[in-house]
Enzyme design. Sequence first.
Site, PDB file in Angstrom:
ATOM      1  N   ASP A 129      36.304  26.137  11.159  1.00 28.16           N
ATOM      2  CA  ASP A 129      36.123  26.655   9.836  1.00 28.16           C
ATOM      3  C   ASP A 129      36.849  28.177   9.896  1.00 28.16           C
ATOM      4  OD1 ASP A 129      35.126  24.750   8.017  1.00 28.16           O
ATOM      5  OD2 ASP A 129      33.332  24.669   8.979  1.00 28.16           O
TER       6      ASP A 129
ATOM      7  N   ARG B  37      21.681  20.971  13.968  1.00 31.29           N
ATOM      8  CA  ARG B  37      22.195  21.693  12.922  1.00 31.29           C
ATOM      9  C   ARG B  37      21.978  21.308  11.722  1.00 31.29           C
ATOM     10  NH1 ARG B  37      29.048  22.951  12.479  1.00 31.29           N
ATOM     11  NH2 ARG B  37      28.962  20.765  12.755  1.00 31.29           N
TER      12      ARG B  37
ATOM     13  N   ASP C 291       9.020  21.252  12.839  1.00 30.72           N
ATOM     14  CA  ASP C 291       7.709  20.565  12.842  1.00 30.72           C
ATOM     15  C   ASP C 291       7.890  19.189  13.747  1.00 30.72           C
ATOM     16  OD1 ASP C 291       6.730  22.307  11.243  1.00 30.72           O
ATOM     17  OD2 ASP C 291       6.638  21.424   9.506  1.00 30.72           O
TER      18      ASP C 291
ATOM     19  N   HIS D  92      27.814  17.569   9.699  1.00 32.20           N
ATOM     20  CA  HIS D  92      29.038  16.600   9.545  1.00 32.20           C
ATOM     21  C   HIS D  92      28.776  15.361  10.399  1.00 32.20           C
ATOM     22  CE1 HIS D  92      31.278  20.038   7.800  1.00 32.20           C
ATOM     23  NE2 HIS D  92      31.078  20.644   8.936  1.00 32.20           N
TER      24      HIS D  92
ATOM     25  N   GLU E 158      31.690  31.432  10.816  1.00 33.11           N
ATOM     26  CA  GLU E 158      32.659  30.621  10.522  1.00 33.11           C
ATOM     27  C   GLU E 158      33.580  30.838   9.474  1.00 33.11           C
ATOM     28  OE1 GLU E 158      31.226  26.671  10.464  1.00 33.11           O
ATOM     29  OE2 GLU E 158      29.494  27.030   9.682  1.00 33.11           O
TER      30      GLU E 158
END
Length: 244
Positions: free
Chosen positions: A167, A66, A80, A41, A141
Site C-alpha cells: 500500500d 490485524r 478479550d 485481507h 502504509e
Amino acid sequence: MTPGASSRPVQWGVFSFVDNVPGVAAALAAGLDWVCLDGQHGRWDDARVLAALDALPTGPGRILVRVRSLDEGLIGRALDAGAHGVIVPMVESVEQAEAAVAAVRYPPAGSRSFGPIATPYGAPSDTEAANAAVLCVVMIETAVGLDAVEAIAAVPGVDLLFVGPFDLSLSLGTDVDGLLSDGAAGPLGRVVAAAAATGIRAGAFAGTPARARRMAEAGFTFIAATTDTDVVERGLSAVLSQLS
C-alpha cells in the site's frame, strides 16, 4: 543497517490469511516469534478469530490480530479472546494512533472495556499487567501516514510502527523493490529512524524470505517473513519438482 535503527534482534513472524487453526499452531511450533491472524485481507472474520484463540495452545510465540479497521469493538473482542496485541491498518494521524492506543488499554491509560474471556498476561483482573504486555501496532502504509510518522511514533502507548509496503508503494507511486532500494534516506529509512527516536520497534510485512532479509538489513526488527499461503505454494512446488 539503517543509521539509528534498533540493535534488538529481529522477531520473525508470519501472516495467516487462511482460517486454519492447525496451520497457525504448526507455525508457532516451528519456532516463529509471532503469528498474525489477518482479519483485514484474510479469511479471519470475528467469529473465526475468537474460535482460533480459544483453540490455540499457549506458548512463547505471540498471536496478533490485524483488525479490519480502527474499530474499538473489534480490537476489544480480539484482546478479550486472548490475543497478545492488534495490528491496526491505515493509521495516518496522531489522532488515529491515540484512538488505537486507547482501544487496547484499560483506564486510566485507555478506554478498553473490561470483560476478558482469556488472557495471556496473567490474572484476568490484572489490568496493569495487561496494559503493560499488550502490543499496540499501527500500520504506516500511505503517504499521509508517512508524513506524520515521527508524530505517530511519539504517541505514548504505540509499541510498534509496521510498514505495509505494498500500500505504501502504491501511495508513493513506486513499487516495493523501489522502496527497498531507497536506503536510509528513503521512506523505509524514515520509518526506522522515527521508531528508533522514540525507543519502539519498526516492523514490516515482507512476504518472502529474500525481501525479509532486505527488511532486516534496513533496520526493521519485527518482520513478517512469509504467509501461510506462500508456504503451502512453495512446499507443494518443491514436492512437484521432485516428482517430475
